[in-house]
Write a protein that holds these residues in place. Structure first.
Motif, PDB file in Angstrom:
ATOM      1  N   ALA A  80     -67.295  31.346  -6.885  1.00  0.00           N
ATOM      2  CA  ALA A  80     -67.362  30.728  -8.211  1.00  0.00           C
ATOM      3  C   ALA A  80     -66.387  29.572  -8.338  1.00  0.00           C
ATOM      4  CB  ALA A  80     -67.068  31.781  -9.282  1.00  0.00           C
ATOM      5  N   GLU A  81     -65.547  29.368  -7.311  1.00  0.00           N
ATOM      6  CA  GLU A  81     -64.499  28.356  -7.395  1.00  0.00           C
ATOM      7  C   GLU A  81     -64.632  27.248  -6.367  1.00  0.00           C
ATOM      8  OE1 GLU A  81     -61.009  30.621  -6.848  1.00  0.00           O
ATOM      9  OE2 GLU A  81     -61.224  31.781  -8.704  1.00  0.00           O
ATOM     10  N   ALA A  82     -65.456  27.442  -5.333  1.00  0.00           N
ATOM     11  CA  ALA A  82     -65.546  26.448  -4.263  1.00  0.00           C
ATOM     12  C   ALA A  82     -67.002  26.242  -3.866  1.00  0.00           C
ATOM     13  CB  ALA A  82     -64.730  26.906  -3.053  1.00  0.00           C
ATOM     14  N   THR A  83     -67.269  25.119  -3.189  1.00  0.00           N
ATOM     15  CA  THR A  83     -68.606  24.832  -2.670  1.00  0.00           C
ATOM     16  C   THR A  83     -68.548  24.838  -1.144  1.00  0.00           C
ATOM     17  OG1 THR A  83     -68.246  22.423  -2.615  1.00  0.00           O
ATOM     18  CG2 THR A  83     -69.096  23.377  -4.670  1.00  0.00           C
ATOM     19  N   VAL A  84     -69.726  24.903  -0.554  1.00  0.00           N
ATOM     20  CA  VAL A  84     -69.775  25.006   0.906  1.00  0.00           C
ATOM     21  C   VAL A  84     -69.198  23.776   1.592  1.00  0.00           C
ATOM     22  CG1 VAL A  84     -71.771  26.546   0.871  1.00  0.00           C
ATOM     23  CG2 VAL A  84     -72.118  24.076   0.925  1.00  0.00           C
ATOM     24  N   ASP A  85     -69.074  22.678   0.895  1.00  0.00           N
ATOM     25  CA  ASP A  85     -68.566  21.454   1.513  1.00  0.00           C
ATOM     26  C   ASP A  85     -67.050  21.414   1.586  1.00  0.00           C
ATOM     27  OD1 ASP A  85     -71.227  20.239   1.685  1.00  0.00           O
ATOM     28  OD2 ASP A  85     -71.110  20.206  -0.505  1.00  0.00           O
ATOM     29  N   GLU A  86     -66.386  22.323   0.894  1.00  0.00           N
ATOM     30  CA  GLU A  86     -64.922  22.327   0.897  1.00  0.00           C
ATOM     31  C   GLU A  86     -64.391  23.042   2.137  1.00  0.00           C
ATOM     32  OE1 GLU A  86     -63.138  23.586  -2.757  1.00  0.00           O
ATOM     33  OE2 GLU A  86     -64.822  22.858  -3.963  1.00  0.00           O
ATOM     34  N   PRO A  87     -63.266  22.564   2.661  1.00  0.00           N
ATOM     35  CA  PRO A  87     -62.697  23.154   3.884  1.00  0.00           C
ATOM     36  C   PRO A  87     -62.399  24.644   3.751  1.00  0.00           C
ATOM     37  CG  PRO A  87     -61.692  21.037   3.441  1.00  0.00           C
ATOM     38  CD  PRO A  87     -62.525  21.367   2.237  1.00  0.00           C
ATOM     39  N   ARG A  88     -61.914  25.062   2.585  1.00  0.00           N
ATOM     40  CA  ARG A  88     -61.557  26.479   2.464  1.00  0.00           C
ATOM     41  C   ARG A  88     -62.795  27.364   2.509  1.00  0.00           C
ATOM     42  NH1 ARG A  88     -60.188  28.275  -3.668  1.00  0.00           N
ATOM     43  NH2 ARG A  88     -61.566  26.855  -4.831  1.00  0.00           N
ATOM     44  N   PHE A  89     -63.944  26.875   2.021  1.00  0.00           N
ATOM     45  CA  PHE A  89     -65.193  27.625   2.113  1.00  0.00           C
ATOM     46  C   PHE A  89     -65.592  27.768   3.584  1.00  0.00           C
ATOM     47  CE2 PHE A  89     -68.838  28.845  -0.759  1.00  0.00           C
ATOM     48  CZ  PHE A  89     -69.593  29.473   0.226  1.00  0.00           C
TER      49      PHE A  89
ATOM     50  N   VAL B 269     -68.484  43.263   6.342  1.00  0.00           N
ATOM     51  CA  VAL B 269     -68.899  42.484   5.171  1.00  0.00           C
ATOM     52  C   VAL B 269     -68.300  43.081   3.900  1.00  0.00           C
ATOM     53  CG1 VAL B 269     -70.874  41.769   3.772  1.00  0.00           C
ATOM     54  CG2 VAL B 269     -71.018  41.690   6.271  1.00  0.00           C
ATOM     55  N   ARG B 270     -68.342  44.399   3.794  1.00  0.00           N
ATOM     56  CA  ARG B 270     -67.781  45.050   2.609  1.00  0.00           C
ATOM     57  C   ARG B 270     -66.276  44.820   2.504  1.00  0.00           C
ATOM     58  NH1 ARG B 270     -71.015  50.868   2.964  1.00  0.00           N
ATOM     59  NH2 ARG B 270     -73.010  50.107   2.131  1.00  0.00           N
ATOM     60  N   ALA B 271     -65.595  44.822   3.638  1.00  0.00           N
ATOM     61  CA  ALA B 271     -64.148  44.598   3.618  1.00  0.00           C
ATOM     62  C   ALA B 271     -63.815  43.174   3.187  1.00  0.00           C
ATOM     63  CB  ALA B 271     -63.565  44.891   5.008  1.00  0.00           C
ATOM     64  N   ALA B 272     -64.688  42.235   3.543  1.00  0.00           N
ATOM     65  CA  ALA B 272     -64.433  40.834   3.188  1.00  0.00           C
ATOM     66  C   ALA B 272     -64.831  40.521   1.751  1.00  0.00           C
ATOM     67  CB  ALA B 272     -65.199  39.921   4.144  1.00  0.00           C
ATOM     68  N   ASP B 273     -65.721  41.296   1.182  1.00  0.00           N
ATOM     69  CA  ASP B 273     -66.213  41.028  -0.167  1.00  0.00           C
ATOM     70  C   ASP B 273     -65.077  41.066  -1.189  1.00  0.00           C
ATOM     71  OD1 ASP B 273     -68.054  40.645  -2.263  1.00  0.00           O
ATOM     72  OD2 ASP B 273     -68.170  42.813  -2.605  1.00  0.00           O
ATOM     73  N   GLY B 274     -64.982  40.015  -1.978  1.00  0.00           N
ATOM     74  CA  GLY B 274     -63.962  39.940  -3.019  1.00  0.00           C
ATOM     75  C   GLY B 274     -62.628  39.389  -2.567  1.00  0.00           C
ATOM     76  N   ARG B 275     -62.504  39.059  -1.294  1.00  0.00           N
ATOM     77  CA  ARG B 275     -61.240  38.550  -0.773  1.00  0.00           C
ATOM     78  C   ARG B 275     -61.139  37.039  -0.972  1.00  0.00           C
ATOM     79  NH1 ARG B 275     -60.779  40.380   5.062  1.00  0.00           N
ATOM     80  NH2 ARG B 275     -62.075  38.525   5.429  1.00  0.00           N
ATOM     81  N   ASP B 276     -59.990  36.594  -1.489  1.00  0.00           N
ATOM     82  CA  ASP B 276     -59.708  35.162  -1.694  1.00  0.00           C
ATOM     83  C   ASP B 276     -60.713  34.474  -2.609  1.00  0.00           C
ATOM     84  OD1 ASP B 276     -57.576  35.477   0.097  1.00  0.00           O
ATOM     85  OD2 ASP B 276     -58.864  35.001   1.826  1.00  0.00           O
ATOM     86  N   GLY B 277     -61.312  35.237  -3.512  1.00  0.00           N
ATOM     87  CA  GLY B 277     -62.244  34.639  -4.454  1.00  0.00           C
ATOM     88  C   GLY B 277     -63.658  34.465  -3.926  1.00  0.00           C
ATOM     89  N   PHE B 278     -63.949  34.984  -2.749  1.00  0.00           N
ATOM     90  CA  PHE B 278     -65.290  34.891  -2.172  1.00  0.00           C
ATOM     91  C   PHE B 278     -65.970  36.260  -2.219  1.00  0.00           C
ATOM     92  CE2 PHE B 278     -63.108  31.273  -0.421  1.00  0.00           C
ATOM     93  CZ  PHE B 278     -64.075  30.282  -0.340  1.00  0.00           C
ATOM     94  N   HIS B 279     -67.288  36.234  -2.328  1.00  0.00           N
ATOM     95  CA  HIS B 279     -68.060  37.465  -2.347  1.00  0.00           C
ATOM     96  C   HIS B 279     -69.098  37.426  -1.234  1.00  0.00           C
ATOM     97  CE1 HIS B 279     -66.398  38.884  -6.173  1.00  0.00           C
ATOM     98  NE2 HIS B 279     -66.435  37.612  -6.558  1.00  0.00           N
ATOM     99  N   ALA B 280     -69.316  38.559  -0.593  1.00  0.00           N
ATOM    100  CA  ALA B 280     -70.253  38.632   0.526  1.00  0.00           C
ATOM    101  C   ALA B 280     -71.120  39.883   0.392  1.00  0.00           C
ATOM    102  CB  ALA B 280     -69.498  38.653   1.857  1.00  0.00           C
TER     103      ALA B 280
END
Length: 293
Positions: free
Chosen positions: A82-91, A150-161
């Motif tokens: 909700a905070e970044a787009t795929v074009d940003e380096p952090r994404f 995937v579940r472990a990564a979900d919700g980390r650093d503002g990203f959802h998977a």
């Protein structure tokens, strides 16, 4: 045949028990060795449902046209922010980090938008992307680790998977079948049957015998399913069906034979004559009824 077997079992009870003990040991061994491989969560829809069309579109647009890396992909991982787009380096860094975790968990290949630049892997507002995941030969074993990653990564650093796909769905079906078996047939059906039998017979031994016969039938049926499943894969829900039917029919058929035996004894027949009558009538009915069912 059923009459002769009944007479033989009545005259040599310890031999009969020994044979059944060997059968049970063999059945448990067969189930432990082959049952998992005989069950599959795969399904085939027989009508043109929306879910079937969605599956066809997913394969057509994200797999079959995905280039040389695409056809082997069976799972899709959706990453959004909700905070970044795929074009940003952090994404990009987050997606690449997840790809590393997926490979460590068992994925043989992970393809993302940042690898091939395929525009169809990105949403219109560019806040979400798809990752194509291919699994190796041990896909059914590796999928649990991939899903956990995937579940472990979900919700980390503002990203959802989230993940979906062929083997993910199979794993979900397997989990559902195990939970239903544990909570339904074993957690409720077995105790309920035991309580009813104890009330009806008023004796622990008499109440346990039909239940034990039902358990024996379930164990043997699972072993047969394990063998049949080597040639014709069975649904993961086969264990639930066999357990439910084994409890119902095992108890029902044993009570039929018992009531027939008691009837013969009440009419003055001797023990082995009554057993022979049961084998010729009730046991034969059980044999053909069970086969038909």
């Amino acid at each position: 045949m059923t009459e002769r077997l009944a007479i033989l079992g009545g005259r040599r009870p310890w031999l009969t028990l020994a044979v059944w003990a060997l059968v049970l040991v063999g059945a448990v061994g067969l189930s432990a060795a082959f049952l998992d491989g005989a069950l599959s969560g795969g399904e085939e829809l027989t009508s043109a449902t929306e879910s079937r069309r969605a599956d066809e579109l997913q394969r057509e647009r994200f797999v079959e046209r995905g280039g040389s890396r695409g056809p082997d992909a069976t799972e899709l991982v959706v990453v959004r922010s909700a905070e970044a787009t795929v074009d940003e380096p952090r994404f990009q860094r987050w997606v690449q980090g997840l790809a590393v975790q997926l490979r460590r968990a068992g994925a043989s290949q992970v393809t993302s938008f940042h690898d091939i630049g395929e525009p169809r892997l990105v949403s219109r507002d560019r806040d979400a992307t798809l990752m194509l995941v291919a699994l190796g030969r041990d896909a059914e074993d590796d999928i649990e680790g991939v899903v956990d990653a995937v579940r472990a990564a979900d919700g980390r650093d503002g990203f959802h998977a989230a993940i979906t796909g062929e083997f993910t769905l199979d794993a979900d079906f397997s989990t559902l079948a195990e939970e239903d078996l544990r909570n339904g047939e074993l957690g409720f059906g077995l105790p309920a049957a035991l309580i009813v039998l104890l009330i009806v017979f008023g004796s622990v031994v008499a109440g346990l015998i039909p239940l034990l016969l039902a358990i024996v039938s379930i164990i043997v049926a699972l072993a047969l399913a394990a063998l049949i499943g080597q040639a014709f894969p069975l649904s993961v829900f086969a264990t639930n069906m066999l357990t439910a039917m084994g409890l119902a029919l095992g108890i029902d058929y044993s009570l039929l034979a018992l009531s027939r035996y008691r009837e013969e004894r009440l009419h003055g027949r001797k023990k082995f004559d009554a057993i022979a009558a049961v084998g010729a009538t009730a046991s034969r009915a059980v044999l053909f009824s069970g086969i038909a069912f």
